[in-house]
Design a protein around this motif. Structure first.
Motif, short mmCIF file in Angstrom:
data_model
loop_
_atom_site.label_atom_id
_atom_site.label_comp_id
_atom_site.label_asym_id
_atom_site.label_seq_id
_atom_site.Cartn_x
_atom_site.Cartn_y
_atom_site.Cartn_z
N GLU A 1 -4.27 1.84 -1.20
CA GLU A 1 -4.32 3.31 -1.16
C GLU A 1 -5.50 3.75 -0.31
O GLU A 1 -5.60 3.37 0.86
CB GLU A 1 -4.36 3.86 -2.58
N ILE A 2 -6.48 4.48 -0.84
CA ILE A 2 -7.62 4.93 -0.03
C ILE A 2 -8.81 3.98 -0.14
O ILE A 2 -9.85 4.21 0.49
CB ILE A 2 -8.08 6.35 -0.45
N TYR A 3 -8.66 2.91 -0.90
CA TYR A 3 -9.77 1.99 -1.12
C TYR A 3 -9.63 0.77 -0.21
O TYR A 3 -8.52 0.30 0.07
CB TYR A 3 -9.80 1.53 -2.59
N GLY A 4 -10.74 0.26 0.26
CA GLY A 4 -10.71 -0.89 1.15
C GLY A 4 -11.96 -1.74 1.04
O GLY A 4 -13.02 -1.27 0.61
N SER A 5 -11.83 -2.99 1.42
CA SER A 5 -12.95 -3.92 1.42
C SER A 5 -12.85 -4.80 2.66
O SER A 5 -11.75 -5.23 3.03
CB SER A 5 -12.95 -4.78 0.16
N THR A 6 -14.00 -5.06 3.30
CA THR A 6 -14.03 -5.81 4.55
C THR A 6 -15.03 -6.95 4.43
O THR A 6 -16.08 -6.80 3.81
CB THR A 6 -14.41 -4.90 5.72
N GLN B 1 0.33 2.60 -0.28
CA GLN B 1 0.53 1.32 0.39
C GLN B 1 -0.62 0.36 0.07
O GLN B 1 -1.73 0.77 -0.25
CB GLN B 1 0.60 1.52 1.91
N ALA B 2 -0.32 -0.93 0.19
CA ALA B 2 -1.34 -1.97 0.06
C ALA B 2 -1.08 -3.01 1.15
O ALA B 2 0.07 -3.40 1.38
CB ALA B 2 -1.30 -2.62 -1.31
N GLN B 3 -2.15 -3.43 1.82
CA GLN B 3 -1.99 -4.40 2.90
C GLN B 3 -3.31 -5.13 3.17
O GLN B 3 -4.38 -4.62 2.87
CB GLN B 3 -1.52 -3.70 4.18
N ASP B 4 -3.19 -6.33 3.68
CA ASP B 4 -4.34 -7.14 4.10
C ASP B 4 -4.11 -7.59 5.53
O ASP B 4 -2.96 -7.83 5.94
CB ASP B 4 -4.50 -8.39 3.23
N TYR B 5 -5.19 -7.75 6.29
CA TYR B 5 -5.06 -8.38 7.59
C TYR B 5 -6.34 -9.14 7.92
O TYR B 5 -7.43 -8.79 7.46
CB TYR B 5 -4.72 -7.38 8.70
N THR B 6 -6.18 -10.18 8.70
CA THR B 6 -7.30 -11.00 9.16
C THR B 6 -7.14 -11.24 10.65
O THR B 6 -6.09 -11.72 11.10
CB THR B 6 -7.36 -12.35 8.43
N VAL C 1 -0.49 -9.09 5.97
CA VAL C 1 0.28 -9.13 4.73
C VAL C 1 0.60 -7.70 4.31
O VAL C 1 -0.31 -6.90 4.06
CB VAL C 1 -0.49 -9.83 3.59
N ASN C 2 1.88 -7.38 4.24
CA ASN C 2 2.34 -6.05 3.83
C ASN C 2 2.88 -6.16 2.41
O ASN C 2 3.91 -6.78 2.18
CB ASN C 2 3.42 -5.54 4.78
N PHE C 3 2.16 -5.58 1.46
CA PHE C 3 2.56 -5.66 0.06
C PHE C 3 3.59 -4.59 -0.30
O PHE C 3 4.08 -4.57 -1.43
CB PHE C 3 1.35 -5.51 -0.85
N GLY C 4 3.89 -3.69 0.63
CA GLY C 4 4.91 -2.68 0.39
C GLY C 4 4.37 -1.41 -0.25
O GLY C 4 3.16 -1.16 -0.26
N SER C 5 5.28 -0.62 -0.79
CA SER C 5 4.94 0.67 -1.40
C SER C 5 4.94 0.56 -2.92
O SER C 5 5.72 -0.19 -3.51
CB SER C 5 5.96 1.75 -0.98
N PHE C 6 4.06 1.35 -3.54
CA PHE C 6 3.93 1.36 -5.00
C PHE C 6 3.95 2.80 -5.49
O PHE C 6 3.51 3.72 -4.78
CB PHE C 6 2.63 0.69 -5.44
#
Length: 330
Positions: free
Chosen positions: A154-159, A123-128, A104-109
């Motif tokens: 951005e620089i934050y992520g969760s897995t 950028q913001a994105q999700d993948y599975t 999922v590409n949420f695009g640029s903010f």
């Protein structure tokens, strides 16, 4: 049979552990293939060789041959794009597996400071990524998907590491009953030390049946069976419903018109979507969905459209084929 009984006994434990907390990983709730989108948004009981259904229920893999390939693109809302792909392959002495990815590409903010000064974009994105396997035991089939999902802003992520466990029972040739528990697992990393988003655990129960002398196949899927937020969200929105309406918000309906082996029409309805996204004075078609399947020289094309509200909806486009037959196409 013992395995299905054990799964049923574990349902209350999983439902207790997953309800509550801040909502997170919401991309896991998105529809991942046009067929499910056209049949009301989700379906777990279609096991007829369609590899895309393993995103919905891993037990459907017992009907899928090796070297099947699938790709989907879904232009969502506000320049968000969803992509899905899957492939089946044989492993020596272990049988057929499936591997898939949802992106999922949420695009640029725009990035700003506390005063509103522009600092750039992010950028913001999700993948599975997931791998699935199914095993048949007479009229029963059990399957499991192992999933690695990651969300970044951005620089934050969760897995998180998750699992889907599903089962299918075939009382007859044209009738299937399915149960699936989705997104069992936990987080292995957080966005920040003070952020703990919940995982959207769900239990779905569904059935598909085709009357013997009719070119129709009907699908009924119940979802959000352990999600108390279905009622809480309704109360907070000021749209309270009574009795049977609350039950229907957990039910998706769909039908396939089987014109031939190469052409099918699909239609579906989601009452939850209609109630939550309709305008106060008009539904605007919210909750309705439809689709078309056309097969040309062993390549299957699908297009679906799901209506979310009066302003419009979302389209799903996919192709699927068996690489074993690719040389025959040429």
């Amino acid at each position: 049979m013992k395995a299905l009984i054990a799964i049923a006994c574990l349902i209350p434990l999983f439902s207790w552990s997953q309800i509550g907390g801040q909502a997170g990983y919401q991309s896991l709730r998105l529809t991942t293939n046009p067929r499910a989108a056209a049949l009301g948004g989700t379906t777990v009981s279609l096991a007829d060789g369609d590899i895309s259904q393993f995103f919905e229920n891993p037990a459907t893999l017992d009907s899928v041959k090796s070297k099947n390939i699938f790709f989907q693109i879904n232009p969502y809302f506000a320049d968000v794009f969803v992509y899905s792909g899957a492939y089946t392959f044989n492993v020596a002495n272990a049988g057929t597996f499936a591997a898939g990815i949802n992106y999922v590409n949420f695009g640029s903010f725009d990035m700003t400071d506390e005063n509103g000064n522009h600092l750039g974009t992010f950028q913001a994105q999700d993948y599975t990524i997931q791998v699935g396997k199914a095993h048949q035991l007479g009229p029963f089939t059990l399957g499991a998907n192992l999933k690695l999902t990651h969300s970044s802003i951005e620089i934050y992520g969760s897995t998180a590491v998750l699992m889907d466990i599903g089962g299918i029972f075939r009382p007859s040739k044209n009738w299937t009953v399915a149960l699936v528990m989705q997104n069992i697992g936990g987080r292995v990393s957080e966005y920040t030390s003070f952020s703990s988003p919940s995982i959207p655990f769900d239990i779905k129960l569904g059935t598909s049946f085709k009357p013997e002398y009719m070119p129709l196949r009907f699908t009924i899927t119940t979802t959000n069976l352990v999600d108390q937020n279905v009622i809480q969200d309704e109360e907070s929105s000021g749209r309270n419903s009574k009795g049977i309406d609350k039950v229907w918000k957990r039910v998706n309906l769909g039908a396939e018109v089987l014109l031939s082996n190469n052409i099918q029409l699909l239609v579906g309805y989601s009452h939850k979507r209609k109630q939550e996204l309709r305008l106060d004075d008009i539904g605007g078609g919210a909750g309705l969905s439809y689709g078309l399947m056309v097969k040309v020289k062993r390549i299957e094309f699908r297009f679906s459209r799901a209506t979310f509200h009066a302003a419009g909806g979302s389209s799903f486009i996919s192709l699927r084929t068996d690489l074993n037959d690719f040389k025959k196409i040429l």
